[in-house]
Enzyme design. Structure first.
Site, PDB file in Angstrom:
ATOM      1  N   LYS A  82      24.212 -44.420 -13.988  1.00 57.99           N
ATOM      2  CA  LYS A  82      25.210 -44.782 -15.462  1.00 57.99           C
ATOM      3  C   LYS A  82      25.917 -43.410 -15.733  1.00 57.99           C
ATOM      4  O   LYS A  82      27.133 -43.701 -16.594  1.00 57.99           O
ATOM      5  CB  LYS A  82      24.079 -44.798 -16.532  1.00 57.99           C
ATOM      6  CG  LYS A  82      24.139 -44.378 -17.855  1.00 57.99           C
ATOM      7  CD  LYS A  82      23.426 -44.662 -18.920  1.00 57.99           C
ATOM      8  CE  LYS A  82      22.804 -43.792 -19.746  1.00 57.99           C
ATOM      9  NZ  LYS A  82      22.091 -44.553 -20.975  1.00 57.99           N
ATOM     10  N   ASP A  83      25.550 -42.280 -15.117  1.00 59.47           N
ATOM     11  CA  ASP A  83      26.412 -41.106 -15.522  1.00 59.47           C
ATOM     12  C   ASP A  83      27.691 -40.909 -14.455  1.00 59.47           C
ATOM     13  O   ASP A  83      28.772 -40.018 -14.555  1.00 59.47           O
ATOM     14  CB  ASP A  83      25.667 -39.700 -15.363  1.00 59.47           C
ATOM     15  CG  ASP A  83      24.811 -39.702 -16.459  1.00 59.47           C
ATOM     16  OD1 ASP A  83      24.853 -40.331 -17.600  1.00 59.47           O
ATOM     17  OD2 ASP A  83      23.511 -39.100 -16.259  1.00 59.47           O
ATOM     18  N   ARG A 130      29.411 -47.561 -26.882  1.00 57.09           N
ATOM     19  CA  ARG A 130      28.731 -48.943 -26.627  1.00 57.09           C
ATOM     20  C   ARG A 130      27.379 -49.265 -27.420  1.00 57.09           C
ATOM     21  O   ARG A 130      27.432 -50.429 -28.035  1.00 57.09           O
ATOM     22  CB  ARG A 130      28.211 -48.990 -25.199  1.00 57.09           C
ATOM     23  CG  ARG A 130      27.394 -50.031 -24.676  1.00 57.09           C
ATOM     24  CD  ARG A 130      26.788 -49.909 -23.067  1.00 57.09           C
ATOM     25  NE  ARG A 130      25.809 -48.871 -23.178  1.00 57.09           N
ATOM     26  CZ  ARG A 130      24.844 -49.086 -23.362  1.00 57.09           C
ATOM     27  NH1 ARG A 130      24.227 -50.245 -23.961  1.00 57.09           N
ATOM     28  NH2 ARG A 130      23.869 -48.018 -23.374  1.00 57.09           N
ATOM     29  N   ARG A 131      26.680 -48.402 -27.791  1.00 58.20           N
ATOM     30  CA  ARG A 131      25.177 -48.602 -28.649  1.00 58.20           C
ATOM     31  C   ARG A 131      25.908 -48.946 -30.002  1.00 58.20           C
ATOM     32  O   ARG A 131      25.374 -49.718 -30.672  1.00 58.20           O
ATOM     33  CB  ARG A 131      24.519 -47.498 -28.375  1.00 58.20           C
ATOM     34  CG  ARG A 131      23.503 -47.662 -26.942  1.00 58.20           C
ATOM     35  CD  ARG A 131      22.829 -46.216 -26.944  1.00 58.20           C
ATOM     36  NE  ARG A 131      21.958 -46.417 -25.505  1.00 58.20           N
ATOM     37  CZ  ARG A 131      21.604 -45.558 -24.753  1.00 58.20           C
ATOM     38  NH1 ARG A 131      21.800 -44.101 -25.308  1.00 58.20           N
ATOM     39  NH2 ARG A 131      20.837 -45.490 -23.751  1.00 58.20           N
ATOM     40  N   ARG A 148      23.108 -35.687 -29.499  1.00 60.22           N
ATOM     41  CA  ARG A 148      23.339 -35.049 -28.253  1.00 60.22           C
ATOM     42  C   ARG A 148      22.023 -34.517 -27.751  1.00 60.22           C
ATOM     43  O   ARG A 148      21.303 -34.294 -28.358  1.00 60.22           O
ATOM     44  CB  ARG A 148      24.651 -33.909 -28.149  1.00 60.22           C
ATOM     45  CG  ARG A 148      26.036 -34.615 -28.088  1.00 60.22           C
ATOM     46  CD  ARG A 148      26.480 -35.310 -26.899  1.00 60.22           C
ATOM     47  NE  ARG A 148      25.721 -34.718 -25.730  1.00 60.22           N
ATOM     48  CZ  ARG A 148      26.589 -33.612 -24.902  1.00 60.22           C
ATOM     49  NH1 ARG A 148      27.608 -33.244 -25.349  1.00 60.22           N
ATOM     50  NH2 ARG A 148      25.987 -33.292 -23.787  1.00 60.22           N
ATOM     51  N   ARG A 154      16.312 -35.450 -28.339  1.00 63.09           N
ATOM     52  CA  ARG A 154      16.767 -36.374 -29.180  1.00 63.09           C
ATOM     53  C   ARG A 154      15.528 -36.706 -29.724  1.00 63.09           C
ATOM     54  O   ARG A 154      15.336 -37.013 -30.922  1.00 63.09           O
ATOM     55  CB  ARG A 154      17.269 -37.508 -28.397  1.00 63.09           C
ATOM     56  CG  ARG A 154      18.668 -37.121 -27.785  1.00 63.09           C
ATOM     57  CD  ARG A 154      19.406 -38.200 -26.983  1.00 63.09           C
ATOM     58  NE  ARG A 154      20.227 -37.868 -26.435  1.00 63.09           N
ATOM     59  CZ  ARG A 154      21.455 -38.648 -26.039  1.00 63.09           C
ATOM     60  NH1 ARG A 154      21.607 -39.807 -26.547  1.00 63.09           N
ATOM     61  NH2 ARG A 154      22.563 -37.906 -25.378  1.00 63.09           N
ATOM     62  N   CYS A 240      34.612 -42.624 -21.286  1.00 68.14           N
ATOM     63  CA  CYS A 240      33.487 -42.652 -22.314  1.00 68.14           C
ATOM     64  C   CYS A 240      33.554 -43.291 -23.612  1.00 68.14           C
ATOM     65  O   CYS A 240      32.869 -43.706 -24.444  1.00 68.14           O
ATOM     66  CB  CYS A 240      32.701 -41.339 -22.325  1.00 68.14           C
ATOM     67  SG  CYS A 240      31.132 -41.073 -21.245  1.00 68.14           S
TER      68      CYS A 240
HETATM   69  N1  LIG Z   1      23.471 -40.579 -21.226  1.00 69.77           N
HETATM   70  C1  LIG Z   1      22.343 -39.705 -20.752  1.00 69.77           C
HETATM   71  C2  LIG Z   1      21.560 -40.746 -19.684  1.00 69.77           C
HETATM   72  N2  LIG Z   1      21.641 -40.786 -18.369  1.00 69.77           N
HETATM   73  C3  LIG Z   1      20.656 -41.343 -17.764  1.00 69.77           C
HETATM   74  C4  LIG Z   1      19.549 -41.469 -18.668  1.00 69.77           C
HETATM   75  C5  LIG Z   1      18.290 -42.348 -18.289  1.00 69.77           C
HETATM   76  C6  LIG Z   1      18.533 -43.685 -18.189  1.00 69.77           C
HETATM   77  C7  LIG Z   1      18.911 -44.138 -16.945  1.00 69.77           C
HETATM   78  O1  LIG Z   1      18.279 -43.821 -15.867  1.00 69.77           O
HETATM   79  O2  LIG Z   1      19.812 -45.018 -16.861  1.00 69.77           O
HETATM   80  C8  LIG Z   1      20.063 -41.081 -20.073  1.00 69.77           C
HETATM   81  C9  LIG Z   1      19.383 -41.096 -21.171  1.00 69.77           C
HETATM   82  C10 LIG Z   1      19.576 -42.165 -22.200  1.00 69.77           C
HETATM   83  O3  LIG Z   1      20.593 -42.898 -22.314  1.00 69.77           O
HETATM   84  O4  LIG Z   1      18.731 -42.655 -22.986  1.00 69.77           O
END
Ligand SMILES: NCc1[nH]cc(CCC(=O)O)c1CC(=O)O
Length: 299
Positions: A82-83, A130-131, A148, A154, A240
Site C-alpha cells: 500500500k505504500d 480515502r478514509r 500521523r 495512533r 496521496c
Molecule cells: N499507511 C501506513 C500503513 N502502511 C501499511 C499499513 C498496514 C496495513 C497494510 O499492510 O496494508 C499501515 C497502517 C494503516 O494504514 O493502518
C-alpha cells in the site's frame, strides 16, 4: 550464492515484524541461507508533524529503501504494498507478494461504539483522504482530523482522547497482535480499501538471482489481485492527495474488483465494480478506473 542476504526494512515495529516474518518464511525454505535485517529510517518516518500529501506522498516510505537496493547496500526490501507508488524504478522489481493479510479497514473507538452509534460531531482521526471521504459519506455529521505516526502511536493518541475514534488497517493490527483493539470492521463495499492494503511486497534488483528464490513465498492469487489494483492506480495516476481505493478478490477463474474515486477536493465520491476472467486482471483494473473517471456509480 552470496553469503548473507541483507534485507532492508523501515524501522517501525510493524515493518520489523513483517520483515522478520518474511525472513522466517525464507529460512524455512532455504535453511542454509543467512539473512541480516537492515533497518533504514525513511523521510516518512522522520517528518511526523505534517500530512503525507504535503511532504511528497507515497514515495516517502520507500525511496531510501530503493536507493539502498540500487547502490547495493541491501539485497531485498520488504514493503507494505500500500505504500508503493504506481511506478517502480526501471532497475527494480517486486519479486514476490506473499498471501495477503485481511485487506479491510477497521474502526477503533474510545467507548467501543460502532460508527453508526457515535455522537454527532464526534472526531475521527485519519490522515487518509480515502478514509476521510468514505467516513463522511457514511456519517456526514462527524468530523475528521489528521493523525500521523505508526500504529501504536495512533492508538496512544486515541487513548489520550485526542479523537473519539480512529480508522486503521486490520492487517497492521493483526500483525502486531492488537486485534483486540478493533471496535468495528468495515466491509470492502462500505469502505473500499487502499490499493495493496494488507499485502507485502519484496523488492529486488532486476536480474538478481534472488528473484527466482523468492518464488516460494509468492502467492499467485494475491499477486494477480494486487496487480489488478495497481493497474487501476496507474491509470488514475493517483498521488496521496487523490481519494481513491481498490480491492480485488478471486473467485474460481474470475476476479472482481471494487473501486472508489473522488475529486482531489474530496467532492463527488463514487464507487463501481467490475468482474471478468482473472487472466484479464490488468485490462479490468484499467477499465474500472476509466468507468470511475467517467463518473460511474453502482447500486
Ligand atoms: N499507511 C501506513 C500503513 N502502511 C501499511 C499499513 C498496514 C496495513 C497494510 O499492510 O496494508 C499501515 C497502517 C494503516 O494504514 O493502518
Amino acid at each position: 550464492m552470496r553469503k548473507i542476504i541483507r534485507v532492508g526494512t523501515r524501522t517501525s515495529e510493524l515493518a520489523i515484524t513483517q520483515t522478520n516474518w518474511v525472513i522466517e518464511k525464507l529460512k524455512e525454505n532455504y535453511p542454509d541461507l543467512e539473512f541480516e535485517l537492515v533497518g533504514i529510517t525513511t523521510k516518512g518516518d522522520m517528518i511526523l508533524d505534517r500530512s503525507l500529501d504535503k511532504i511528497g506522498g507515497k514515495g516517502l516510505f520507500i525511496n531510501e529503501l530503493e536507493n539502498a537496493l540500487l547502490n547495493n547496500s541491501i539485497d531485498m526490501a520488504v514493503h507494505s504494498m500500500k505504500d508503493m507508488p504506481a511506478k517502480l524504478p526501471d532497475e527494480l522489481v517486486i519479486g514476490a507478494i506473499p498471501k495477503r493479510e485481511d485487506p479491510r479497514d477497521i474502526l477503533v473507538s474510545l467507548e467501543g461504539k460502532a460508527l453508526k452509534d457515535l455522537q454527532k460531531g464526534s472526531v475521527i482521526g485519519t490522515g487518509s483522504v480515502r478514509r476521510e471521504v468514505q467516513i463522511l459519506e457514511l456519517r456526514p455529521d462527524l468530523n475528521t482530523k489528521p493523525i500521523r505516526g505508526n500504529v501504536p502511536t495512533r492508538l496512544n493518541k486515541l487513548m489520550e482522547h485526542q479523537f473519539d475514534a480512529i480508522v486503521l488497517a486490520m492487517a497492521g493490527l493483526k500483525r502486531l497482535g492488537l486485534e483486540d483493539k478493533v471496535t468495528e470492521i468495515f466491509s470492502h463495499e462500505e469502505m473500499v480499501p487502499a490499493v495493496g492494503q494488507g499485502a507485502l511486497g519484496i523488492e529486488v534488483r532486476k536480474g538478481d538471482e534472488l528473484h527466482e528464490l523468492l518464488k516460494v513465498i509468492n502467492d499467485e492469487d494475491s499477486e494477480i489481485c494486487i496487480n489488478a489494483e495497481r493497474a487501476f492506480l496507474q491509470r488514475l495516476n493517483g498521488s496521496c492527495s487523490t481519494p481513491l481505493g481498490a480491492y480485488a478478490h478471486i473467485c474460481g477463474d474470475y476476479i472482481k474488483i471494487y473501486g472508489m474515486l473522488a475529486e482531489d477536493d474530496k467532492t463527488d465520491p463514487r464507487k463501481a465494480f467490475i468482474e471478468g476472467k482473472k487472466e484479464n486482471f490488468e485490462e479490468l483494473g484499467l477499465k474500472l478506473a476509466d468507468m470511475l473517471q467517467a463518473g460511474g456509480k453502482y447500486d
